[in-house]
Design a protein around this motif. Structure first.
Motif, PDB file in Angstrom:
ATOM      1  N   GLY A 219     -33.669  -7.457  -8.155  1.00 35.44           N
ATOM      2  CA  GLY A 219     -32.461  -8.273  -8.089  1.00 35.44           C
ATOM      3  C   GLY A 219     -31.272  -7.411  -7.724  1.00 35.44           C
ATOM      4  O   GLY A 219     -31.034  -6.370  -8.347  1.00 35.44           O
ATOM      5  N   ILE A 244     -33.711  -9.831  -4.070  1.00 32.47           N
ATOM      6  CA  ILE A 244     -33.193 -11.179  -4.322  1.00 32.47           C
ATOM      7  C   ILE A 244     -31.738 -11.057  -4.759  1.00 32.47           C
ATOM      8  O   ILE A 244     -31.423 -10.324  -5.706  1.00 32.47           O
ATOM      9  N   VAL A 246     -28.728 -13.421  -6.033  1.00 25.56           N
ATOM     10  CA  VAL A 246     -28.480 -14.770  -6.550  1.00 25.56           C
ATOM     11  C   VAL A 246     -26.989 -15.078  -6.561  1.00 25.56           C
ATOM     12  O   VAL A 246     -26.194 -14.302  -7.104  1.00 25.56           O
ATOM     13  N   PHE A 304     -34.499 -15.916 -11.038  1.00 23.97           N
ATOM     14  CA  PHE A 304     -35.183 -14.729 -10.512  1.00 23.97           C
ATOM     15  C   PHE A 304     -36.690 -14.871 -10.658  1.00 23.97           C
ATOM     16  O   PHE A 304     -37.458 -14.537  -9.740  1.00 23.97           O
ATOM     17  N   GLU A 307     -38.131 -17.191  -8.017  1.00 24.95           N
ATOM     18  CA  GLU A 307     -38.178 -16.569  -6.691  1.00 24.95           C
ATOM     19  C   GLU A 307     -39.242 -15.465  -6.636  1.00 24.95           C
ATOM     20  O   GLU A 307     -39.945 -15.325  -5.636  1.00 24.95           O
TER      21      GLU A 307
END
Length: 509
Positions: A219, A244, A246, A304, A307
């Motif tokens: 993340g 990722i 967000v 998270f 995903e």
């Protein structure tokens, strides 16, 4: 890792600063609590004993087996460390009759002593102690004094064992860094080869071996730590890193789009996820700061997790953990009392069953930036101010709505953009705006208004542990205030926060 210095922590507030100074001299070091001293193998070139808030005269003060160290490597005791050395080896430590805190001047020094090489008499040092060494062990001699402390520094006659009652690691000790260099190079024989370039080379090689062909999910926040960590992992495994980013609806204005664009320029494989509505729903009606933090953290984990499960056969979770986080978890006093939930994700659900990879866990924040420069990362990422994980969610006091986020994003935009325009951004450690649950009377044109108050906050700091309010020019503050009031509907009053940390914190929640 080859050569290293071990710093034994007795709880001093300056212990991390000793480590940073050693690393600035291109020598790798580690901090270990006095209760968990590692095995002294051939890679350890020397040991430094830190200061402490304790007194060696107290029965329950922290102790170590000094002889087991002295027999193997050179040793430097700082403040409490020096007093502990003197007492254990047969000297005497008493409460100071004149407690010495702050600046002191060296009045005498041993001309032939290696750790004072190049350091002139009359140079300033920094004291911070309530005890003093009144008698040295029989096999030790004084190598430096100040006007009020006879035993400011000493050495054992038959070994490379030194003690100093001042703090060389603080900038107020004029030649403190030179003293540390003399100890590291001339006494311990360190080669000073631990550089950002060598760290990158070593870390990427270790990551390649550790990860092989495995996939890593990570993340990203747009901040320095996660971005540099991602680039190191990317250098090791390329397309097998899945990032990722967000959008929690609590980012700065245009931040989601701008950060994604920055990452594309770095060649990272990043997926942006718009999850604003989920976060707003989770925050609906919450006003308590801790409740808001937990709701934001839980929602992030859920998003998270969703995903991450879309990526097949992921085995590792990448994290931007840095050395202060690692030290905190094994500190002398254990983890600190919770003032607030950690800005970052506390952990992922057990059922994800991912192993953790943390390429920055040996570095301080300034070291992370140096590594970022070594791998040619852009300044707009490396010089970015710290930004809390919960984002504007903890800069909106009270409940959170999409409209309040819009207002604060606009206010924050004028403030941050103004700092950059005036060349003030890089002089400030952290800056942001707070939307207060307060309305005040104002006049716009011929109309009476009753609208929101915003507080601007800017601080200067080295590491965020302490901070002073930034003394921004009145002209700048006046211009920004006018821009905000004239352009942000819903705000009619701007105030500037002039509180330092402590007693205040940097964030308001």
């Amino acid at each position: 890792m080859e050569e290293k210095i071990i710093i034994i922590d007795f709880g001093s507030q300056y212990t991390q600063l000793i480590a940073r100074r050693v690393r600035e001299l291109n020598v790798y070091c580690e901090i270990h609590p006095f209760s968990k001293i590692p095995e002294l193998d051939e890679n350890i070139k020397g040991v430094i004993l830190s200061g402490s808030p304790c007194s060696v005269r107290d029965e329950d003060s922290p102790r170590i087996d000094v002889d087991s160290i002295i027999s193997k490597v050179p040793l430097l005791g700082v403040c409490y460390g020096a007093q502990l050395l003197a007492q254990i080896k047969g000297g005497n430590v008493q409460a100071s009759t004149t407690r010495e805190y702050g600046r002191a001047i060296l009045t005498e020094k041993s001309e032939d002593n290696v750790i004072f090489k190049g350091i002139p008499v009359d140079s300033q040092v920094w004291m911070s102690h309530g005890d003093t060494i009144t008698q040295l062990p029989g096999n030790a001699h004084i190598i430096a004094s100040t006007d009020s402390v006879k035993v400011a520094a000493f050495k054992f006659d038959d070994a490379n064992i030194f003690g100093i009652q001042f703090h060389p690691e603080v900038t107020h000790s004029e030649h403190g860094k030179l003293l540390l260099q003399n100890f590291l190079v001339d006494v311990c024989g360190c080669s000073q080869t631990w550089t950002s370039d060598s760290f990158v080379e070593m870390t990427v090689a270790e990551l390649k071996e550790q990860l092989g062909d495995d996939k890593v999910v990570m993340g990203l926040s747009g901040g320095v730590d996660s971005s540099v960590a991602a680039m190191l992992i990317h250098k090791a495994i390329g397309k097998n890193l899945y990032c990722i980013f967000v959008d929690n609806g609590l980012l700065r204005k245009h931040e989601f789009e701008e950060v994604l664009e920055s990452y594309k320029g770095l060649g990272l494989n990043v997926k942006g996820v718009n999850a604003k509505d989920k976060f707003y729903a989770a925050l609906n009606g919450l006003t308590d700061p801790e409740a808001k933090r937990k709701a934001i953290g839980k929602t992030f984990i859920d998003v998270f997790d969703d995903e991450a499960h879309k990526i097949q056969d992921v085995k590792w979770l990448g994290q931007g953990t840095i050395y202060p986080d690692v030290i905190e978890s094994v500190s002398v006093k254990g983890p600190s009392v919770t003032i607030k939930s950690h800005h970052n994700v506390g952990g992922l659900p057990d059922y994800m069953k991912l192993k953790v990879v943390e390429p920055l866990k040996l570095l301080f924040k300034d070291g992370v930036r140096d590594v970022g420069r070594a791998i040619h990362m852009p300044d707009n990422i490396l010089q970015r101010h710290p930004f809390p994980g919960p984002g504007l969610g903890i800069r909106i006091l009270g409940d959170i709505t999409a409209e309040k986020v819009r207002i604060l994003q606009e206010v924050d935009y004028y403030f941050i953009h103004g700092l950059k325009e005036y060349g003030l951004y890089d002089q400030v450690w952290q800056a942001g705006a707070m939307l207060l649950p307060v309305q005040s009377v104002g006049v716009m044109g011929d109309e009476r208004t009753y609208e929101s108050v915003v507080a601007l906050r800017a601080v200067t700091s080295v590491d965020g542990m302490t901070a002073d309010w930034a003394h921004l020019p009145y002209e700048f503050l006046g211009k920004v205030s006018n821009q905000i009031i004239n352009n942000v509907k819903g705000v009619n009053r701007v105030v500037y926060d002039i509180s330092s940390k402590p007693p205040a914190t940097i964030e308001w929640e």
